[in-house]
Structure formats: C-alpha cells, structure tokens
Design a protein around this motif. Sequence first.
Motif, mmCIF file in Angstrom:
data_model
loop_
_atom_site.group_PDB
_atom_site.id
_atom_site.type_symbol
_atom_site.label_atom_id
_atom_site.label_comp_id
_atom_site.label_asym_id
_atom_site.label_seq_id
_atom_site.Cartn_x
_atom_site.Cartn_y
_atom_site.Cartn_z
ATOM 1 N N MET A 1 0.834 -1.210 0.000
ATOM 2 C CA MET A 1 0.000 0.000 0.000
ATOM 3 C C MET A 1 0.863 1.253 0.000
ATOM 4 N N GLU A 2 1.907 1.230 0.815
ATOM 5 C CA GLU A 2 2.803 2.388 0.863
ATOM 6 C C GLU A 2 3.446 2.615 -0.501
ATOM 7 N N GLN A 3 3.959 1.553 -1.094
ATOM 8 C CA GLN A 3 4.643 1.696 -2.379
ATOM 9 C C GLN A 3 3.684 2.155 -3.480
ATOM 10 N N ILE A 4 2.518 1.557 -3.535
ATOM 11 C CA ILE A 4 1.571 1.884 -4.599
ATOM 12 C C ILE A 4 1.056 3.311 -4.443
ATOM 13 N N SER A 5 0.927 3.769 -3.202
ATOM 14 C CA SER A 5 0.479 5.158 -3.002
ATOM 15 C C SER A 5 1.577 6.134 -3.413
ATOM 16 N N ARG A 6 2.826 5.746 -3.225
ATOM 17 C CA ARG A 6 3.932 6.593 -3.693
ATOM 18 C C ARG A 6 3.928 6.705 -5.222
ATOM 19 N N ASP A 7 3.316 5.713 -5.875
ATOM 20 C CA ASP A 7 3.172 5.732 -7.334
ATOM 21 C C ASP A 7 1.858 6.386 -7.767
ATOM 22 N N ASN A 8 1.161 7.001 -6.812
ATOM 23 C CA ASN A 8 -0.106 7.708 -7.069
ATOM 24 C C ASN A 8 -1.237 6.811 -7.557
ATOM 25 N N ASP A 9 -1.223 5.537 -7.177
ATOM 26 C CA ASP A 9 -2.249 4.599 -7.610
ATOM 27 C C ASP A 9 -3.190 4.284 -6.442
#
Length: 110
Positions: free
Chosen positions: A73-81
């Motif tokens: 979740m952290e990584q995907i949110s950093r990718d704006n997804d």
Amino acid sequence: MYEKAIDGALDIFGDKAMGLTQIIHQDLKKYYGAMQQAIKEQNVADAVLAAHSCKSICGLLNVPDAIEVVRQMEQISRDNDLDTYEKLFAEYTPIYTEILAHLSHILDQE
C-alpha cells in the motif's frame, strides 16, 4: 491466527507491554481511519503516511501478512495509484480486524 506472534512481540517489553499495547491499539485505529479518509479524499500524501505508519506498527507486532500488505500500500500510493491502494486496503481490513480484536482482548484482561 496472529495471537502468538503478537503476544511474543509484546512480551519483549515486559512490564511496559500493557502501556505499549494501549498506544499501539490507539495508533492502529488512528492510521486505519486515516487510510479510509485518504481513499475517500484521494489524498496521496495521507495515504503514504498512513500506510507507512501501519507498516511500522505491524512490524513491531511481528505480523508478516499485515506488513506485506501495508508495504505494498505504501509503495503503490507513492506511485499515485489509489485505486490499487483501495483494493489492498480491502485485503488489509480483515487482518487489521483480527489484530485489533486481539489487542482489545489483551487490554480487557488488564
């Protein structure tokens, strides 16, 4: 399912475990709510912060399933997804519910 891991993680703190459990219980609820709000508002910065904070808490509790989902979740949110973030949030919810229930059980025994 996670009780043994959580109990073992908290036992390390000895007589400070109950106070730490109270803090963890409060913070876990706070950041879960922050995740919900970030999804609702489509707020990437808040999504990153909430997932990162939950990852730290789940790491402290030694719950690998939770750590993995909130790491994603952290990584995907950093990718704006935030669409995928929301899907992962749905995966995290039953894990969160089980963790929170066990922490509540510990606090009720106080």
